[in-house]
Design an enzyme around this catalytic site. Structure first.
Site, PDB file in Angstrom:
ATOM      1  N   ASP A 179      47.193   7.659  28.058  1.00  0.00           N
ATOM      2  CA  ASP A 179      47.866   6.427  28.436  1.00  0.00           C
ATOM      3  C   ASP A 179      48.191   6.664  29.905  1.00  0.00           C
ATOM      4  OD1 ASP A 179      50.003   4.647  29.163  1.00  0.00           O
ATOM      5  OD2 ASP A 179      50.133   4.124  27.052  1.00  0.00           O
ATOM      6  N   HIS A 180      47.444   6.024  30.792  1.00  0.00           N
ATOM      7  CA  HIS A 180      47.558   6.456  32.196  1.00  0.00           C
ATOM      8  C   HIS A 180      48.944   6.179  32.786  1.00  0.00           C
ATOM      9  CE1 HIS A 180      46.576   2.291  33.400  1.00  0.00           C
ATOM     10  NE2 HIS A 180      47.005   2.609  34.602  1.00  0.00           N
ATOM     11  N   HIS A 242      51.185   0.881  27.201  1.00  0.00           N
ATOM     12  CA  HIS A 242      51.892   1.286  28.427  1.00  0.00           C
ATOM     13  C   HIS A 242      53.381   0.910  28.411  1.00  0.00           C
ATOM     14  CE1 HIS A 242      47.890   2.001  29.693  1.00  0.00           C
ATOM     15  NE2 HIS A 242      47.602   0.792  30.100  1.00  0.00           N
TER      16      HIS A 242
END
Ligand code: NDP
Ligand SMILES: O=C1O[C@H](COP(=O)(O)O)[C@@H](O)[C@H](O)[C@H]1O
Length: 508
Positions: A179-180, A242
């Site tokens: 999950d950047h 996110h």
């Protein structure tokens, strides 16, 4: 770190080019790669190792902020890259890849430690995991890890199915779900801000905090991703992953130890305490929007339904705002407002903590009222923290005005999310990856919203491109006596303050 081989499926794709190669290059410059490290890229198209290295070089030149025109260094970096054309759906193609990797390991006396990174369409995740396991790759003597990109499923059931298929071949500890947002330096800084500062730690609860606002607004539209986005919408694309991760990182309590397991436990406690939404209550707490035409930075922007590849009658959400409650001793009574949208006025990801303002009415009538104290964590594109306090105007006797104390990170020194995350994956540290239990609980919480959206139980509000979303999203806070805080006008010049947001003024 032990020697290892990084096997990249989808090495000819967009993500590899824009994020993964530049991240590996930056780790190389910082001498953070193991001494024996090789990348085997795969894709369907034919390419020699030389072609592949030229492709990697071009990607790094274009997308790394740190490209150095030093032929020796570049040569050393590029020599780590190898290419093997294959079709991942064909089991026999894995034998060819396994042979090349094994030969490389034997020649370099490198242990058979392997990281499989899946930068391909999600439909291929399961088949690749299964084919790795069934092929010679599956009999390696070292450790193995699997890096998975988003989206992890389309809803609760498909996520469970995908997880079940991966878990046949990889243990949970071997799966690194990217999950950047968890790789963004200011998100990683949250636990330090909260727990290494006794002042903030004391205030981090419902006695002192009035509400929490998490915003991830973008100016871009659907770009070239209509095929994916029109089926996903903002709720799956940003909210389920996110934004709920940002919520967990903000609301979690101090772990007993700063280990991946303990931090995860605290995050999971937050998800378990989230008040579930019943389908019939969704419309009261969730706002769904879609952009119409408008203006972004002085340029006309098309309506979502007129974007290439989008269904002309699409009801897909490009904006979602929601009010959430965490029913535990620390947060009970504090609303968390979360919103995300495309084609909004500004690109900004930020967390605003609004403190209670008990002294608001304590000042004599002739004084201006003190504004609430605000702590703003600027995640992106500005990275920093600002704290809004009240101060007396030096010249005007009765004037109380907000002042901002701020810390802004030096943009040149900030590593990119993929750099931090890949480095963690190389070291086997899963703290900033999404554990299955988190992913499942996020889908579980979001599922009634997905159902209510697909049953058209929640009105779809149109908003003009270049605004801050539909009016109803402002009402959501007004009902509770609050308003959204927006970045102040001078953010580009380095001032990180916020001000009360006015209703939908477009960015013409
Ligand atoms: N791009 C982005 O910014 C982001 C992407 N992601 C995720 O990352 C993943 C990759 O996305 P992206 O790079 O954009 O996708 P692309 O379509 O650009 O690339 C897909 C890659 O998969 C390869 N591929 C496709 N089918 C096969 C096959 N049968 N056998 C072997 N290789 C195959 C392609 O190789 P070839 O063309 O040579 O066949 C190509 O390298 C997706 O899961 C996406 O959701 C997540 C966040 C952001
Ligand atoms: O994962 C995604 O994130 C981007 C926004 O990321 P950011 O780092 O620029 O904030 C978003 O545009 C995209 O739709 C989504 O898939």
């Amino acid at each position: 770190m032990d020697g290892m081989t990084f096997i990249l499926f989808g090495a000819t794709g967009d993500l590899a080019k824009r994020k993964i190669f530049p991240a590996i290059y930056n780790l190389f410059l910082d001498e953070k790669l193991p001494r024996a490290f090789a990348v085997f890229g795969t894709g369907r198209r034919d390419m020699s190792d030389e072609d592949f290295r030229a492709h990697v070089e071009q990607s790094v030149k274009t997308f790394s902020r740190r490209w150095e025109d030093d032929r020796d260094r570049a040569g050393q970096f590029l020599s780590m890259f190898h290419y093997c054309a294959m079709d991942v759906t064909q089991p026999q193609d894995y034998g060819k890849l396994a042979q090349r990797i094994r030969q490389h390991e034997q020649e370099g006396k490198i242990p058979e430690n392997r990281i499989y990174s899946l930068s391909v369409a999600p439909e291929l995740f399961g088949v690749i995991a299964s084919n790795i396991s069934a092929s010679e790759l599956g009999s390696a003597t070292g450790w193995k890890r699997l890096i998975i990109e988003k989206p992890f499923g389309h809803d609760l059931q498909s996520a469970r199915d995908l997880n079940r298929s991966l878990r046949q071949f990889f243990d949970e500890e071997e799966i690194f779900r990217i999950d950047h947002y968890l790789g963004k330096p200011m998100v990683q800084n949250l636990e330090v801000l909260e727990f290494a500062n006794p002042i903030l730690r004391t205030l981090w609860n419902n006695q002192h905090i009035a509400n929490v606002q998490i915003t991830a607004s973008e100016t871009v539209g659907v770009e070239e991703r209509a095929g994916y986005y029109d089926k996903a919408g903002a709720i799956r694309d940003m909210f389920q992953n996110h934004l709920l991760q940002l919520l967990m990182m903000t609301a979690m309590q101090m772990p007993r130890q700063f280990s991946a397991r303990e931090i995860r436990n605290e995050k999971i406690k937050v998800l378990k305490a989230l008040r579930p939404l019943r389908q019939e209550d969704v419309a009261a707490h969730v706002v769904r929007g879609q952009y119409g035409k408008g203006w972004i930075n002085g340029k006309p922007a098309a309506a979502y339904r007129d974007e290439p590849g989008v269904d002309r009658a699409s009801n897909t959400d490009t904006f979602v705002a929601a009010r959430l409650w965490i029913d535990n001793a620390f947060w009970s009574g504090v609303p968390f407002y979360i919103r995300t949208g495309k084609r909004m006025r500004e690109k900004s990801t930020r967390i605003v903590i609004e403190f209670k303002n008990p002294l608001r009415d304590a000042y004599p009538v002739r004084h201006e009222k003190p504004a609430p104290n605000l702590l703003v964590i600027h995640v992106n594109p500005y990275e920093g923290v600002s704290f809004q306090l009240n101060s007396k105007h030096p010249g005007k006797h009765s004037r109380i005005e907000p002042i901002t104390m701020e810390f802004a990170a030096n943009a040149n020194d900030v590593p990119e999310a993929y750099e931090l995350l890949l480095y963690d994956a190389l070291r086997g540290d899963s703290t900033f990856f999404a554990h299955w239990e988190e992913v499942e609980l996020c889908w579980k919480w979001v599922q009634p919203i997905l159902d209510a959206f697909s049953d058209q139980r929640v009105p779809l509000h149109m908003y003009e491109a270049g605004t801050q979303g539909p009016e109803t999203a402002f009402r959501l806070l007004e009902e509770d006596g609050f308003s959204w805080w927006e970045l102040n006008r001078h953010a580009e010049e380095g001032t990180l303050g916020v001000r009360r947001e006015a209703l939908s003024v477009s960015g013409i």
